[in-house]
Design a protein around this motif. Structure first.
Motif, PDB file in Angstrom:
ATOM      1  N   THR A 139       0.839  -1.196   0.000  1.00  0.00           N
ATOM      2  CA  THR A 139       0.000   0.000   0.000  1.00  0.00           C
ATOM      3  C   THR A 139       0.876   1.248   0.000  1.00  0.00           C
ATOM      4  OG1 THR A 139      -1.665  -1.218   1.268  1.00  0.00           O
ATOM      5  CG2 THR A 139      -1.901   1.169   1.170  1.00  0.00           C
ATOM      6  N   PHE A 140       0.429   2.282  -0.707  1.00  0.00           N
ATOM      7  CA  PHE A 140       1.181   3.534  -0.793  1.00  0.00           C
ATOM      8  C   PHE A 140       0.199   4.662  -1.068  1.00  0.00           C
ATOM      9  CE2 PHE A 140       1.263   0.996  -4.593  1.00  0.00           C
ATOM     10  CZ  PHE A 140       0.865   1.853  -5.609  1.00  0.00           C
ATOM     11  N   SER A 141       0.712   5.860  -1.280  1.00  0.00           N
ATOM     12  CA  SER A 141      -0.132   7.047  -1.340  1.00  0.00           C
ATOM     13  C   SER A 141      -1.142   7.035  -2.473  1.00  0.00           C
ATOM     14  CB  SER A 141       0.752   8.295  -1.458  1.00  0.00           C
ATOM     15  OG  SER A 141       1.650   8.176  -2.550  1.00  0.00           O
ATOM     16  N   ALA A 142      -0.906   6.268  -3.539  1.00  0.00           N
ATOM     17  CA  ALA A 142      -1.809   6.258  -4.692  1.00  0.00           C
ATOM     18  C   ALA A 142      -2.732   5.054  -4.718  1.00  0.00           C
ATOM     19  CB  ALA A 142      -0.998   6.319  -5.993  1.00  0.00           C
ATOM     20  N   GLY A 143      -2.617   4.144  -3.753  1.00  0.00           N
ATOM     21  CA  GLY A 143      -3.461   2.954  -3.748  1.00  0.00           C
ATOM     22  C   GLY A 143      -2.685   1.742  -3.267  1.00  0.00           C
ATOM     23  N   TYR A 144      -2.974   0.575  -3.853  1.00  0.00           N
ATOM     24  CA  TYR A 144      -2.213  -0.612  -3.473  1.00  0.00           C
ATOM     25  C   TYR A 144      -1.871  -1.451  -4.695  1.00  0.00           C
ATOM     26  CZ  TYR A 144      -5.986  -4.092  -4.049  1.00  0.00           C
ATOM     27  OH  TYR A 144      -6.945  -4.929  -4.573  1.00  0.00           O
ATOM     28  N   CYS A 145      -0.766  -2.176  -4.588  1.00  0.00           N
ATOM     29  CA  CYS A 145      -0.325  -3.170  -5.560  1.00  0.00           C
ATOM     30  C   CYS A 145      -0.066  -4.473  -4.811  1.00  0.00           C
ATOM     31  CB  CYS A 145       0.959  -2.707  -6.259  1.00  0.00           C
ATOM     32  SG  CYS A 145       0.746  -1.448  -7.547  1.00  0.00           S
ATOM     33  N   GLY A 168       9.872  11.238 -13.784  1.00  0.00           N
ATOM     34  CA  GLY A 168      11.113  11.848 -13.318  1.00  0.00           C
ATOM     35  C   GLY A 168      11.335  11.712 -11.833  1.00  0.00           C
ATOM     36  N   SER A 169      11.266  12.831 -11.121  1.00  0.00           N
ATOM     37  CA  SER A 169      11.581  12.847  -9.695  1.00  0.00           C
ATOM     38  C   SER A 169      10.375  12.582  -8.807  1.00  0.00           C
ATOM     39  CB  SER A 169      12.178  14.207  -9.323  1.00  0.00           C
ATOM     40  OG  SER A 169      11.242  15.241  -9.589  1.00  0.00           O
ATOM     41  N   ASN A 170       9.209  12.369  -9.382  1.00  0.00           N
ATOM     42  CA  ASN A 170       7.985  12.237  -8.590  1.00  0.00           C
ATOM     43  C   ASN A 170       7.695  10.779  -8.243  1.00  0.00           C
ATOM     44  OD1 ASN A 170       7.561  14.997  -8.772  1.00  0.00           O
ATOM     45  ND2 ASN A 170       6.377  14.806 -10.667  1.00  0.00           N
ATOM     46  N   LEU A 171       7.858  10.453  -6.982  1.00  0.00           N
ATOM     47  CA  LEU A 171       7.595   9.104  -6.490  1.00  0.00           C
ATOM     48  C   LEU A 171       6.349   9.099  -5.617  1.00  0.00           C
ATOM     49  CD1 LEU A 171      11.184   8.126  -5.268  1.00  0.00           C
ATOM     50  CD2 LEU A 171      10.225   7.871  -7.556  1.00  0.00           C
ATOM     51  N   PHE A 172       5.707   7.937  -5.516  1.00  0.00           N
ATOM     52  CA  PHE A 172       4.663   7.774  -4.520  1.00  0.00           C
ATOM     53  C   PHE A 172       5.334   7.690  -3.148  1.00  0.00           C
ATOM     54  CE2 PHE A 172       2.876   5.371  -8.308  1.00  0.00           C
ATOM     55  CZ  PHE A 172       2.182   6.479  -8.783  1.00  0.00           C
ATOM     56  N   ARG A 173       4.557   7.680  -2.083  1.00  0.00           N
ATOM     57  CA  ARG A 173       5.148   7.663  -0.741  1.00  0.00           C
ATOM     58  C   ARG A 173       4.413   6.666   0.156  1.00  0.00           C
ATOM     59  NH1 ARG A 173       2.073  10.311   3.040  1.00  0.00           N
ATOM     60  NH2 ARG A 173       0.390  11.640   2.258  1.00  0.00           N
ATOM     61  N   GLY A 174       5.007   6.427   1.317  1.00  0.00           N
ATOM     62  CA  GLY A 174       4.351   5.614   2.345  1.00  0.00           C
ATOM     63  C   GLY A 174       4.317   4.128   2.064  1.00  0.00           C
ATOM     64  N   PHE A 175       5.258   3.583   1.314  1.00  0.00           N
ATOM     65  CA  PHE A 175       5.221   2.167   0.935  1.00  0.00           C
ATOM     66  C   PHE A 175       5.182   1.275   2.178  1.00  0.00           C
ATOM     67  CE2 PHE A 175       7.481   4.434  -2.470  1.00  0.00           C
ATOM     68  CZ  PHE A 175       6.632   4.151  -3.527  1.00  0.00           C
ATOM     69  N   THR A 176       4.116   0.483   2.275  1.00  0.00           N
ATOM     70  CA  THR A 176       3.891  -0.384   3.431  1.00  0.00           C
ATOM     71  C   THR A 176       3.481  -1.768   2.941  1.00  0.00           C
ATOM     72  OG1 THR A 176       3.147   1.515   4.757  1.00  0.00           O
ATOM     73  CG2 THR A 176       2.575  -0.689   5.563  1.00  0.00           C
ATOM     74  N   PHE A 177       4.239  -2.772   3.341  1.00  0.00           N
ATOM     75  CA  PHE A 177       4.007  -4.144   2.881  1.00  0.00           C
ATOM     76  C   PHE A 177       3.343  -4.956   3.985  1.00  0.00           C
ATOM     77  CE2 PHE A 177       5.733  -8.550   2.142  1.00  0.00           C
ATOM     78  CZ  PHE A 177       5.024  -8.801   0.972  1.00  0.00           C
ATOM     79  N   VAL A 178       2.233  -5.616   3.634  1.00  0.00           N
ATOM     80  CA  VAL A 178       1.526  -6.493   4.572  1.00  0.00           C
ATOM     81  C   VAL A 178       1.510  -7.897   3.982  1.00  0.00           C
ATOM     82  CG1 VAL A 178      -0.611  -6.952   5.815  1.00  0.00           C
ATOM     83  CG2 VAL A 178       0.091  -4.589   5.389  1.00  0.00           C
ATOM     84  N   PRO A 179       2.419  -8.772   4.436  1.00  0.00           N
ATOM     85  CA  PRO A 179       2.435 -10.138   3.906  1.00  0.00           C
ATOM     86  C   PRO A 179       1.210 -10.916   4.349  1.00  0.00           C
ATOM     87  CG  PRO A 179       3.953  -9.928   5.755  1.00  0.00           C
ATOM     88  CD  PRO A 179       3.460  -8.543   5.452  1.00  0.00           C
ATOM     89  N   ALA A 180       0.710 -11.773   3.453  1.00  0.00           N
ATOM     90  CA  ALA A 180      -0.424 -12.654   3.756  1.00  0.00           C
ATOM     91  C   ALA A 180      -1.674 -11.874   4.166  1.00  0.00           C
ATOM     92  CB  ALA A 180      -0.048 -13.664   4.840  1.00  0.00           C
ATOM     93  N   PHE A 181      -1.837 -10.669   3.649  1.00  0.00           N
ATOM     94  CA  PHE A 181      -3.029  -9.862   3.934  1.00  0.00           C
ATOM     95  C   PHE A 181      -4.284 -10.679   3.653  1.00  0.00           C
ATOM     96  CE2 PHE A 181      -6.388  -6.971   2.603  1.00  0.00           C
ATOM     97  CZ  PHE A 181      -6.362  -5.987   3.579  1.00  0.00           C
ATOM     98  N   TYR A 182      -5.248 -10.632   4.579  1.00  0.00           N
ATOM     99  CA  TYR A 182      -6.470 -11.432   4.417  1.00  0.00           C
ATOM    100  C   TYR A 182      -7.631 -10.728   5.102  1.00  0.00           C
ATOM    101  CZ  TYR A 182      -9.520 -15.551   4.236  1.00  0.00           C
ATOM    102  OH  TYR A 182     -10.552 -16.417   3.983  1.00  0.00           O
ATOM    103  N   LYS A 183      -8.517 -10.152   4.317  1.00  0.00           N
ATOM    104  CA  LYS A 183      -9.721  -9.500   4.831  1.00  0.00           C
ATOM    105  C   LYS A 183      -9.406  -8.503   5.941  1.00  0.00           C
ATOM    106  CE  LYS A 183     -13.185 -13.003   3.692  1.00  0.00           C
ATOM    107  NZ  LYS A 183     -14.258 -13.873   4.232  1.00  0.00           N
ATOM    108  N   GLY A 184      -8.379  -7.708   5.741  1.00  0.00           N
ATOM    109  CA  GLY A 184      -7.999  -6.700   6.716  1.00  0.00           C
ATOM    110  C   GLY A 184      -7.054  -7.192   7.787  1.00  0.00           C
ATOM    111  N   ALA A 185      -6.872  -8.518   7.896  1.00  0.00           N
ATOM    112  CA  ALA A 185      -5.972  -9.072   8.907  1.00  0.00           C
ATOM    113  C   ALA A 185      -4.534  -9.047   8.403  1.00  0.00           C
ATOM    114  CB  ALA A 185      -6.373 -10.504   9.247  1.00  0.00           C
ATOM    115  N   ALA A 186      -3.602  -8.834   9.324  1.00  0.00           N
ATOM    116  CA  ALA A 186      -2.176  -8.814   9.004  1.00  0.00           C
ATOM    117  C   ALA A 186      -1.466  -9.793   9.938  1.00  0.00           C
ATOM    118  CB  ALA A 186      -1.612  -7.407   9.164  1.00  0.00           C
TER     119      ALA A 186
END
Length: 402
Positions: A139-145, A168-186
């Motif tokens: 998850t990051f500032s523009a959504g999730y992948c 160019g220099s414009n990156l998204f921010r706040g990259f947060t990885f949740v392994p095995a994400f399942y219905k909101g559970a982490a």
């Protein structure tokens, strides 16, 4: 938990690094551009996305338009470069469906209903078991992948999940990885980013290809440890390969280069992106606008971007007897690509594409340090030979890249 394999080749050289840059605010300016890929450290200690933001994030889609595929054909040409790689239970499958090129595949939800011994509150779902546990939502500032862990504390995802093509220099921010994400559970918690590398050709909009089909739509991110522990020590991690590991071409395949791959991720149009999904089927090589691509029949859509394409996916091999062996190219859980683009409507076209992890014009070398060949190895080498802000040791020396 199954221990992931490590590479056996030796460290021989380093890719020169450009100046380190710092993230601040919504978009992050690079101090200076260079011909080499820049290591971007999270020196500003950018916080993780909140649990609510992670749960409510919308799928992020590749904003490049798909190219015209009317004349697309699978490749009959074998790789001229040597391929290589670093060292379950199933849910019920849906009916088989034909991809846009008549490519059969099987799609299934990665889920296991609670039972008398698996409570719905203990994180004991199928997606929380290895090797699924090494895959999750980014998850990051523009959504999730989607993304997957390929080193002890390094994930691989799509470059378009880091920034828009040519921005160019414009990156998204706040990259947060949740392994095995399942219905909101982490079940393994959430993990913030420490540093990242994406191809400079992606940032500049010069990467070879046509529309969404590009040579190097991939990126790697180092994740911060927690309480002195790396994420991979909890979840396990996958291997990765290059130069189309596991693909074969023979008279039995009609002289087409083909591999049996599993692709995984969190497409929003399936269970609203709340549960991991899996597609299995034959995968083929092709070239679009000069860009090396892998394609597969699939129902995956937005949100699955960056999810892994895996050869020999599974927990462990059976015990062989009677002279049987695993055969050539049988390394387990080898990531050979990540989802880049595909049809926005799975009812119109059922397809999915990935940049090939391989040597190409931008990354021509057969050896990038000890990390292998081509684009994936070059990015890992640049990341792992870099240093965190204020540190005298590299990410490799600190244990991120084991």
């Amino acid at each position: 938990m199954l221990s992931p394999h490590l590479m056996s080749t030796q460290f021989t050289s380093l890719v020169p690094l450009a100046a380190l840059v710092t993230l601040s605010g919504f978009l992050s300016p690079l101090v200076a551009q260079a011909e080499t890929d820049s290591l971007i450290n999270n020196a500003a200690a950018e916080p993780e996305m909140s649990p609510l933001a992670v749960t409510q994030a919308k799928p992020f889609k590749n904003r490049l338009r798909p190219p015209n595929l009317d004349t697309l054909k699978p490749s009959q040409q074998a790789s001229q470069n040597r391929s290589g790689a670093t060292g379950e239970q199933e849910s019920t499958a849906t009916s088989r469906a034909a991809g846009s090129f008549g490519v059969p595949f099987t799609a299934k939800r990665v889920s296991l209903s609670p039972t008398s011994v698996v409570a719905p509150t203990n994180g004991g779902y199928l997606s929380a078991t290895y090797p699924y546990s090494a895959i999750g939502r980014l998850t990051f500032s523009a959504g999730y992948c989607s993304a997957s862990l390929i080193r002890r504390s390094v994930i691989v995802t799509a470059a378009h999940c880091i920034q828009d093509f040519g921005s160019g220099s414009n990156l998204f921010r706040g990259f947060t990885f949740v392994p095995a994400f399942y219905k909101g559970a982490a079940p393994y918690g959430s993990w913030g980013w420490q540093a990242l590398i994406r191809p400079i050709s992606w940032a500049r909009g010069t990467d070879i290809g046509s529309g969404a089909a590009r040579d190097n739509d991939l990126a790697v991110i180092a994740l911060k440890p927690k309480n002195g522990k790396f994420i991979g020590d909890r979840t396990g991690y996958l291997d990765y390969g290059w130069n189309n590991y596991s693909f074969v071409r023979s008279s039995l395949t009609g002289n087409l280069s083909v591999a049996a791959l599993s692709t995984l991720g969190y497409p929003f149009l399936l269970d609203l992106g709340e549960m991991m999904q899996r597609t299995d089927g034959p995968s083929f090589l092709t070239t679009i606008g000069g860009a090396g691509q892998i394609y597969q029949g699939s129902t995956f859509t937005g949100g699955s971007s960056g999810g892994p394409w895996i050869a020999n996916f599974g927990y462990q091999n059976p015990r062989f007897s009677g002279g049987a062996t695993a055969g050539r190219g049988a390394r387990n859980n080898v990531v050979v690509g990540v989802t880049s683009w595909g049809a926005p409507d799975p009812n119109q076209r059922k397809d999915n594409f990935s940049s090939q992890f391989r040597q190409n014009t931008r990354y021509p070398r057969a050896s990038y340090g000890k990390y292998g060949a081509g684009n994936i190895a070059a990015l890992l080498n640049a990341l792992c030979s870099g240093k965190p802000a204020g540190s005298t040791q590299t990410y490799e020396q600190l244990g991120y890249c084991n």
